[in-house]
Each structure stands twice: as structure tokens, then as C-alpha cells.
Design a protein around this motif. Structure first.
Motif, PDB file in Angstrom:
ATOM      1  N   UNK A 252     -12.722  13.817   5.434  1.00 26.95           N
ATOM      2  CA  UNK A 252     -12.256  12.774   6.346  1.00 26.95           C
ATOM      3  C   UNK A 252     -11.144  13.326   7.226  1.00 26.95           C
ATOM      4  N   UNK A 253     -11.267  13.060   8.516  1.00 24.89           N
ATOM      5  CA  UNK A 253     -10.169  13.301   9.435  1.00 24.89           C
ATOM      6  C   UNK A 253      -9.605  11.930   9.794  1.00 24.89           C
ATOM      7  N   UNK A 254      -8.347  11.728   9.475  1.00 25.53           N
ATOM      8  CA  UNK A 254      -7.660  10.469   9.743  1.00 25.53           C
ATOM      9  C   UNK A 254      -6.817  10.675  10.994  1.00 25.53           C
ATOM     10  N   UNK A 255      -7.034   9.828  11.996  1.00 24.57           N
ATOM     11  CA  UNK A 255      -6.338   9.972  13.266  1.00 24.57           C
ATOM     12  C   UNK A 255      -5.858   8.606  13.759  1.00 24.57           C
ATOM     13  N   UNK A 256      -4.817   8.619  14.577  1.00 22.58           N
ATOM     14  CA  UNK A 256      -4.321   7.394  15.210  1.00 22.58           C
ATOM     15  C   UNK A 256      -3.856   6.345  14.233  1.00 22.58           C
ATOM     16  N   UNK A 257      -3.373   6.746  13.073  1.00 21.38           N
ATOM     17  CA  UNK A 257      -2.933   5.782  12.058  1.00 21.38           C
ATOM     18  C   UNK A 257      -1.615   5.145  12.419  1.00 21.38           C
ATOM     19  N   UNK A 258      -1.499   3.852  12.144  1.00 21.10           N
ATOM     20  CA  UNK A 258      -0.229   3.147  12.323  1.00 21.10           C
ATOM     21  C   UNK A 258      -0.130   2.052  11.260  1.00 21.10           C
ATOM     22  N   UNK A 259       1.097   1.690  10.941  1.00 17.85           N
ATOM     23  CA  UNK A 259       1.320   0.635   9.953  1.00 17.85           C
ATOM     24  C   UNK A 259       2.576  -0.155  10.282  1.00 17.85           C
ATOM     25  N   UNK A 260       2.535  -1.408   9.882  1.00 18.52           N
ATOM     26  CA  UNK A 260       3.716  -2.263   9.805  1.00 18.52           C
ATOM     27  C   UNK A 260       3.701  -2.798   8.383  1.00 18.52           C
ATOM     28  N   UNK A 261       4.620  -2.326   7.578  1.00 18.01           N
ATOM     29  CA  UNK A 261       4.629  -2.654   6.156  1.00 18.01           C
ATOM     30  C   UNK A 261       5.795  -3.564   5.803  1.00 18.01           C
ATOM     31  N   UNK A 262       5.514  -4.546   4.967  1.00 20.66           N
ATOM     32  CA  UNK A 262       6.572  -5.401   4.425  1.00 20.66           C
ATOM     33  C   UNK A 262       7.276  -4.610   3.344  1.00 20.66           C
ATOM     34  N   UNK A 263       8.598  -4.610   3.389  1.00 21.73           N
ATOM     35  CA  UNK A 263       9.368  -3.912   2.349  1.00 21.73           C
ATOM     36  C   UNK A 263       9.290  -4.706   1.062  1.00 21.73           C
ATOM     37  N   UNK A 264       8.890  -4.000   0.007  1.00 23.70           N
ATOM     38  CA  UNK A 264       8.812  -4.621  -1.309  1.00 23.70           C
ATOM     39  C   UNK A 264      10.165  -4.548  -1.991  1.00 23.70           C
TER      40      UNK A 264
END
Length: 172
Positions: free
Chosen positions: A159-171
Motif C-alpha cells: 500500500x502506498x498511502x498518500x494525501x493523508x490528513x486527520x483532525x483528532x479529538x484529544x483523548x
């Protein structure tokens, strides 16, 4: 290891879904997402959380995206594991897949209940950059090359993972 990680993800998302302020039909933490392309195919998760962990007295930040349906996580997920304390993450910091334990990075892509793909230190291609940190969320971008979990030499990119982005809630 796979079953333990999946159990941790399930418990974390269930806890966050039940304590999330905004109610929705899927109980996803409000405003959290993770998106990326896996071999050119768009993948989107409707829930993303960042939590701290300590393994052998080494602080880590686990950022996990999955799809929640009725408060339950789906079988597929992406985990960005940064060997750095969640409490000290700052915008502008970047982490790479490496053989060094400090400030390293590992990505795990669970495509279903039984298949997991990961970065390999023998073929260290992968980065994550933290782009924004607030008291309630962490945002960032990522990319990587992933291998079968038993391809320790990193001979065959699956797998080539590209253009990843996240907005994560802090636990925690």
C-alpha cells in the motif's frame, strides 16, 4: 498484537462516543475525521481520536481513524503511532519512520478484521506532520509505504498511502 490493538481501538472509540458532547446518528466525535488515499483509492473515516500510551516507559501518541456506526467502530482503521508524548506535541513537528525509538513513527492499516499492513524500519518510508494543536484537537498530515506485517525487510510495498490528513479529538 492485532487483537489487542483492535480491542484498544474499540474501547477508546466507545468511551469517546459515549462522552462526546454532540449527539449524531453515528455517535462520532464531532468534527473528527481521517482521510487518505490507499493505492489511489480514497478512504475516509468519520471518527478520529488521539490518545497517549506508555510502552516500556516510552511515551507514545496513538492517532486512530475508523468509522463509527451506532457508537461501534468498524473493522477497518488507520493508526498513526508517534513515539512522542501527546502532551508535548506542537504544530510544525514532523516524525518519520525510523529504526530509532525516540520520535519515531509507525503506521498500521487494518483493512478488515484479519489483514493489517504496516511501515517497516528496514524500508523507512513514511512521515507525519502535526499542523495544529489545541486543547481539544490535533490536526496533521501523513503519507507512507506499507508492507505485510511479517515483511520485516520491507521487500514488497503493498500500500502506498498518500494525501493523508486527520483532525483528532484529544483523548487523555
Amino acid at each position: 498484537m492485532k487483537k489487542l490493538s483492535k480491542l484498544i481501538v474499540a474501547v477508546l472509540f466507545t468511551a469517546i462516543a459515549l462522552t462526546s458532547c454532540k449527539k449524531s446518528s453515528d455517535n462520532s466525535p464531532a468534527g473528527t475525521t481521517m482521510t487518505f488515499k490507499a493505492n489511489g483509492t480514497a478512504v475516509t473515516y468519520n471518527a478520529c481520536v488521539a490518545v497517549s500510551a506508555s510502552v516500556n516507559d516510552v511515551n507514545q501518541t496513538l492517532i486512530t481513524g475508523t468509522n463509527l456506526t451506532n457508537g461501534k467502530p468498524g473493522a477497518a482503521s488507520m493508526e498513526v503511532n508517534i513515539t512522542h508524548d501527546l502532551a508535548t506535541l506542537k504544530a510544525g513537528q514532523s516524525y518519520s519512520v525510523t529504526t530509532a525509538p525516540k520520535d519515531g513513527l509507525i503506521l498500521f492499516y487494518f483493512v478488515n478484521d484479519s489483514d493489517v499492513f504496516t511501515t517497516q524500519p528496514a524500508h523507512p518510508i513514511g512521515t507525519v506532520t502535526i499542523t495544529d494543536v489545541t486543547s481539544s484537537t490535533i490536526k496533521g498530515t501523513f503519507s507512507a509505504q506499507l508492507f505485510s506485517e511479517d515483511d520485516f525487510t520491507g521487500d514488497h510495498v503493498l500500500y502506498t498511502i498518500a494525501g493523508g490528513s486527520f483532525t483528532a479529538k484529544r483523548g487523555n
